[in-house]
Design a protein around this motif. Structure first.
Motif, PDB file in Angstrom:
ATOM      1  N   GLU A  29       0.762  -0.701   0.095  1.00  0.00           N
ATOM      2  CA  GLU A  29       0.366  -0.266   0.523  1.00  0.00           C
ATOM      3  C   GLU A  29       1.149   1.106   0.275  1.00  0.00           C
ATOM      4  O   GLU A  29       0.515   2.768  -0.490  1.00  0.00           O
ATOM      5  CB  GLU A  29      -0.759   0.121   1.344  1.00  0.00           C
ATOM      6  CG  GLU A  29      -2.114  -1.285   1.186  1.00  0.00           C
ATOM      7  CD  GLU A  29      -3.215  -0.742   2.271  1.00  0.00           C
ATOM      8  OE1 GLU A  29      -2.496  -0.179   3.166  1.00  0.00           O
ATOM      9  OE2 GLU A  29      -4.092  -1.995   2.370  1.00  0.00           O
ATOM     10  N   GLU A  30       1.708   1.316   0.834  1.00  0.00           N
ATOM     11  CA  GLU A  30       3.157   2.429   0.947  1.00  0.00           C
ATOM     12  C   GLU A  30       3.914   2.830  -0.513  1.00  0.00           C
ATOM     13  O   GLU A  30       3.491   3.830  -1.036  1.00  0.00           O
ATOM     14  CB  GLU A  30       3.635   2.419   1.874  1.00  0.00           C
ATOM     15  CG  GLU A  30       4.612   3.487   2.205  1.00  0.00           C
ATOM     16  CD  GLU A  30       5.996   2.989   3.034  1.00  0.00           C
ATOM     17  OE1 GLU A  30       7.108   3.961   3.239  1.00  0.00           O
ATOM     18  OE2 GLU A  30       6.271   1.960   3.849  1.00  0.00           O
ATOM     19  N   GLU A  31       4.006   1.740  -1.197  1.00  0.00           N
ATOM     20  CA  GLU A  31       4.729   1.231  -2.182  1.00  0.00           C
ATOM     21  C   GLU A  31       3.370   2.351  -3.481  1.00  0.00           C
ATOM     22  O   GLU A  31       4.092   2.853  -4.391  1.00  0.00           O
ATOM     23  CB  GLU A  31       5.240   0.434  -2.920  1.00  0.00           C
ATOM     24  CG  GLU A  31       5.612  -0.003  -3.847  1.00  0.00           C
ATOM     25  CD  GLU A  31       6.143  -1.411  -4.630  1.00  0.00           C
ATOM     26  OE1 GLU A  31       5.461  -2.505  -5.407  1.00  0.00           O
ATOM     27  OE2 GLU A  31       7.212  -1.919  -4.472  1.00  0.00           O
ATOM     28  N   ILE A  32       2.097   1.508  -3.600  1.00  0.00           N
ATOM     29  CA  ILE A  32       1.487   2.414  -4.415  1.00  0.00           C
ATOM     30  C   ILE A  32       1.101   3.612  -4.413  1.00  0.00           C
ATOM     31  O   ILE A  32       1.177   3.960  -4.615  1.00  0.00           O
ATOM     32  CB  ILE A  32      -0.249   1.176  -3.956  1.00  0.00           C
ATOM     33  CG1 ILE A  32       0.359  -0.122  -4.930  1.00  0.00           C
ATOM     34  CG2 ILE A  32      -0.801   2.307  -5.312  1.00  0.00           C
ATOM     35  CD1 ILE A  32      -0.960  -0.650  -4.766  1.00  0.00           C
ATOM     36  N   SER A  33       1.021   4.148  -3.395  1.00  0.00           N
ATOM     37  CA  SER A  33       0.881   5.787  -3.120  1.00  0.00           C
ATOM     38  C   SER A  33       1.777   6.468  -3.221  1.00  0.00           C
ATOM     39  O   SER A  33       1.912   7.320  -3.689  1.00  0.00           O
ATOM     40  CB  SER A  33       0.900   5.527  -0.782  1.00  0.00           C
ATOM     41  OG  SER A  33       1.715   5.121  -0.059  1.00  0.00           O
ATOM     42  N   LYS A  34       2.853   5.756  -3.502  1.00  0.00           N
ATOM     43  CA  LYS A  34       4.395   6.664  -4.009  1.00  0.00           C
ATOM     44  C   LYS A  34       4.442   6.767  -5.078  1.00  0.00           C
ATOM     45  O   LYS A  34       4.843   7.287  -5.714  1.00  0.00           O
ATOM     46  CB  LYS A  34       6.017   6.233  -3.198  1.00  0.00           C
ATOM     47  CG  LYS A  34       6.104   6.438  -1.931  1.00  0.00           C
ATOM     48  CD  LYS A  34       6.932   5.513  -1.770  1.00  0.00           C
ATOM     49  CE  LYS A  34       7.063   5.800   0.073  1.00  0.00           C
ATOM     50  NZ  LYS A  34       7.794   5.596   0.834  1.00  0.00           N
ATOM     51  N   ILE A  35       3.367   6.148  -6.669  1.00  0.00           N
ATOM     52  CA  ILE A  35       3.169   5.990  -7.531  1.00  0.00           C
ATOM     53  C   ILE A  35       3.057   7.162  -8.090  1.00  0.00           C
ATOM     54  O   ILE A  35       1.796   7.803  -7.333  1.00  0.00           O
ATOM     55  CB  ILE A  35       2.824   5.323  -7.976  1.00  0.00           C
ATOM     56  CG1 ILE A  35       3.675   3.352  -7.562  1.00  0.00           C
ATOM     57  CG2 ILE A  35       2.811   5.105 -10.049  1.00  0.00           C
ATOM     58  CD1 ILE A  35       2.514   2.243  -7.934  1.00  0.00           C
ATOM     59  N   LYS A  36       3.330   8.262  -8.913  1.00  0.00           N
ATOM     60  CA  LYS A  36       3.613   9.460  -9.591  1.00  0.00           C
ATOM     61  C   LYS A  36       3.035   8.931 -10.721  1.00  0.00           C
ATOM     62  O   LYS A  36       3.410   8.643 -11.859  1.00  0.00           O
ATOM     63  CB  LYS A  36       4.601  10.529  -9.539  1.00  0.00           C
ATOM     64  CG  LYS A  36       4.417  10.919  -7.816  1.00  0.00           C
ATOM     65  CD  LYS A  36       5.867  11.830  -8.238  1.00  0.00           C
ATOM     66  CE  LYS A  36       6.103  11.242  -6.647  1.00  0.00           C
ATOM     67  NZ  LYS A  36       7.322  12.618  -6.848  1.00  0.00           N
ATOM     68  N   ILE A  37       1.794   9.108 -10.895  1.00  0.00           N
ATOM     69  CA  ILE A  37       1.605   8.770 -12.914  1.00  0.00           C
ATOM     70  C   ILE A  37       0.968   9.759 -13.496  1.00  0.00           C
ATOM     71  O   ILE A  37       0.363  10.653 -13.337  1.00  0.00           O
ATOM     72  CB  ILE A  37      -0.232   7.633 -12.973  1.00  0.00           C
ATOM     73  CG1 ILE A  37      -0.038   6.677 -12.027  1.00  0.00           C
ATOM     74  CG2 ILE A  37      -0.625   7.866 -14.688  1.00  0.00           C
ATOM     75  CD1 ILE A  37      -0.446   5.992 -12.234  1.00  0.00           C
ATOM     76  N   PRO A  38       2.122  10.284 -14.768  1.00  0.00           N
ATOM     77  CA  PRO A  38       1.549  11.296 -15.259  1.00  0.00           C
ATOM     78  C   PRO A  38       0.504  11.903 -15.546  1.00  0.00           C
ATOM     79  O   PRO A  38      -0.425  11.080 -16.371  1.00  0.00           O
ATOM     80  CB  PRO A  38       2.575  11.286 -16.124  1.00  0.00           C
ATOM     81  CG  PRO A  38       3.579  10.242 -16.588  1.00  0.00           C
ATOM     82  CD  PRO A  38       2.959   9.168 -14.955  1.00  0.00           C
ATOM     83  N   PRO A  39      -0.726  12.807 -16.187  1.00  0.00           N
ATOM     84  CA  PRO A  39      -1.602  13.180 -16.518  1.00  0.00           C
ATOM     85  C   PRO A  39      -1.975  12.686 -17.336  1.00  0.00           C
ATOM     86  O   PRO A  39      -0.678  11.912 -18.647  1.00  0.00           O
ATOM     87  CB  PRO A  39      -1.510  14.458 -16.937  1.00  0.00           C
ATOM     88  CG  PRO A  39      -1.183  15.231 -15.985  1.00  0.00           C
ATOM     89  CD  PRO A  39       0.378  14.656 -15.996  1.00  0.00           C
ATOM     90  N   TYR A  40      -2.735  11.397 -17.891  1.00  0.00           N
ATOM     91  CA  TYR A  40      -3.674  11.043 -19.410  1.00  0.00           C
ATOM     92  C   TYR A  40      -3.525  12.176 -20.401  1.00  0.00           C
ATOM     93  O   TYR A  40      -3.671  13.314 -19.945  1.00  0.00           O
ATOM     94  CB  TYR A  40      -4.389  10.259 -19.287  1.00  0.00           C
ATOM     95  CG  TYR A  40      -3.965   8.585 -18.040  1.00  0.00           C
ATOM     96  CD1 TYR A  40      -2.551   7.989 -19.116  1.00  0.00           C
ATOM     97  CD2 TYR A  40      -4.433   8.787 -16.995  1.00  0.00           C
ATOM     98  CE1 TYR A  40      -2.586   6.901 -17.826  1.00  0.00           C
ATOM     99  CE2 TYR A  40      -4.345   7.691 -16.451  1.00  0.00           C
ATOM    100  CZ  TYR A  40      -3.025   6.492 -16.942  1.00  0.00           C
ATOM    101  OH  TYR A  40      -2.683   6.009 -15.989  1.00  0.00           O
TER     102      TYR A  40
END
Length: 341
Positions: A29-40
Motif C-alpha cells: 500500500e505504501e509503495e502504490i501510494s508513492k506512484i506518480k502517474i503523469p496526466p493522461y
C-alpha cells in the motif's frame, strides 16, 4: 492476425490459477501510494519527439507524426531529429540539451523517443529532472530508453511507457499487418488512460501462479549494465519484465547471473520474459541451453509465477506497458494474462 497476442479477454474463463502469492514482506500500500502517474493525454495535447540515442531522419519520423496527429495530438519535433554524430542523433550535448528542453517544457504532455540504439547512458547523469518531477509527463520508448525507464521509476517513482517508437511505425498504415496496428494503437490507449489486458500463449516453461505488483524492467542488457549505478532497479515485490535481441546465449546467461548475484531475482512478485532473439552460436562454440533453460535455472529456488513469450520487446508483437504502475499477472495452464490495475 495471431489472436493470441491481441488485447482481449481470450482464455480468461478457461484458466485455473493457484492462489495469489503472498507479499506480506513488502509494503504494497505504501509503495502504490508513492506512484506518480503523469496526466493522461486528451485531444490537443502535445507530444514531443526527440532522439536521445541513435540518429533518425526527419522523413523517418513522418509516419509516426502523421498518425499521432490523426489521433488529435499536436506534435513538436526536437532539434536532434535529422542530426547525426556517427551513430548518435547529434553530439552528447545536442542530445542532452534537446531532451532537457522537452523535460522542462510545461506545454509538452509526452515525450516519444524517435528510436533506440545507444547513447542515453552517456547523458543520463547530466539530466536535471527538477521540472519533470514538478510536472510529470509520459516518456515513451524501449530498448536503449530502458535507461530512462529505470532511472525515472527508481529515483522518482514516476510512471513511464515502454512502447514502440517512431521507427516502428509503418510507412503505409493501410498495408500494415494487424499485429503492427494493434501494438501501435496500444500506445494511444495507454496515453489516454485506458485499462488494458494482454494475453500470451502457454509454454511448457511457464511457472503457474498469480501475482500483483508494480511492473518494472525492459531491456536485459541495459538493466544488467545499470547495476551499481543511480539507475539500478530495486525489484523486491515487483513484477519484472525483461526482453532482449541480438545477444549470444552465453551472454544472456551471464546477464541473468548478474541479476541473480545482485539479488534482483530473489524477491520478485512475478517474472515476465518477452521477446528474446539470440544470435546463433559460433561454430564449435555451442552453448547448450535455451533462453527458457537459462532463465529457469536462475529462478528454480523461487516460487513466483514466470511467463515466457510475452508480446513485448524487439519484435512486431510489442505492446505498450506502463512501467512503474500496479499490474496483475496470471500465469495459467491455458496461457498468461497481464492487466493494468
Amino acid at each position: 492476425m495471431n489472436r493470441k497476442y491481441f488485447i482481449s479477454s481470450l482464455v480468461t474463463s478457461a484458466i485455473v490459477f493457484p492462489s495469489l502469492k503472498s507479499r506480506a514482506d513488502f509494503p504494497v500500500e505504501e509503495e502504490i501510494s508513492k506512484i506518480k502517474i503523469p496526466p493522461y493525454l486528451k485531444p490537443g495535447d502535445t507530444i514531443a519527439i526527440t532522439s536521445p540515442a541513435g540518429s533518425i531522419s526527419l522523413s523517418g519520423i513522418q509516419p509516426a507524426v502523421q498518425l499521432m496527429e490523426s489521433w488529435g495530438y499536436k506534435i513538436t519535433i526536437g532539434s536532434t531529429i535529422g542530426k547525426k554524430d556517427f551513430t548518435y542523433g547529434g553530439t552528447d550535448k545536442e542530445r542532452l540539451d534537446d531532451l532537457q528542453q522537452q523535460l522542462d517544457n510545461p506545454a509538452i504532455q509526452a515525450i516519444m523517443c524517435a528510436r533506440g540504439g545507444y547513447g542515453i547512458v552517456r547523458i543520463i547523469d547530466q539530466l536535471d529532472f527538477t521540472e519533470f518531477i514538478k510536472h510529470p509527463k509520459w516518456l515513451i520508448g524501449f530498448s536503449d530508453v530502458t535507461v530512462l525507464h529505470c532511472h525515472i521509476n527508481q529515483n522518482f517513482g514516476i510512471a513511464t511507457l515502454h512502447a514502440k517508437m517512431c521507427n516502428s511505425f509503418p510507412d503505409d498504415w493501410t498495408k500494415a499487418e494487424p499485429i503492427q496496428i494493434s501494438t501501435i494503437l496500444s500506445i494511444r490507449q495507454a496515453l489516454a488512460g485506458e485499462d488494458f489486458k494482454y494475453t500470451a500463449p502457454t509454454t511448457q516453461s511457464n511457472r503457474l501462479g498469480k501475482a500483483e505488483g508494480v511492473l518494472v524492467g525492459g531491456n536485459l542488457s541495459i538493466i544488467a549494465s545499470n547495476s551499481g549505478t543511480k539507475s539500478d532497479l530495486d525489484t523486491a515485490g515487483k513484477i519484472l519484465f525483461l526482453e532482449d535481441t541480438g545477444e549470444y546465449l552465453y551472454n544472456i546467461d551471464r546477464m541473468f547471473w548478474n541479476l541473480k548475484r545482485t539479488g534482483k531475482l530473489a524477491h520478485l512478485a512475478g517474472l515476465i520474459i518477452g521477446g528474446f532473439s539470440a544470435k546463433p552460436d559460433d561454430p564449435g562454440e555451442i552453448f547448450g541451453k535455451t533462453t527458457e533453460e537459462i532463465v529457469m535455472e536462475k529462478v528454480k529456488e523461487y516460487d513466483y509465477p514466470v511467463c515466457f513469450n510475452f508480446p513485448s520487446g524487439h519484435q512486431r508483437a510489442n505492446f505498450a506497458l506502463k512501467c512503474g504502475t500496479q499490474h496483475l499477472l496470471e500465469v495459467g495452464k491455458e496461457g498468461s494474462i497481464l492487466r493494468s490495475l
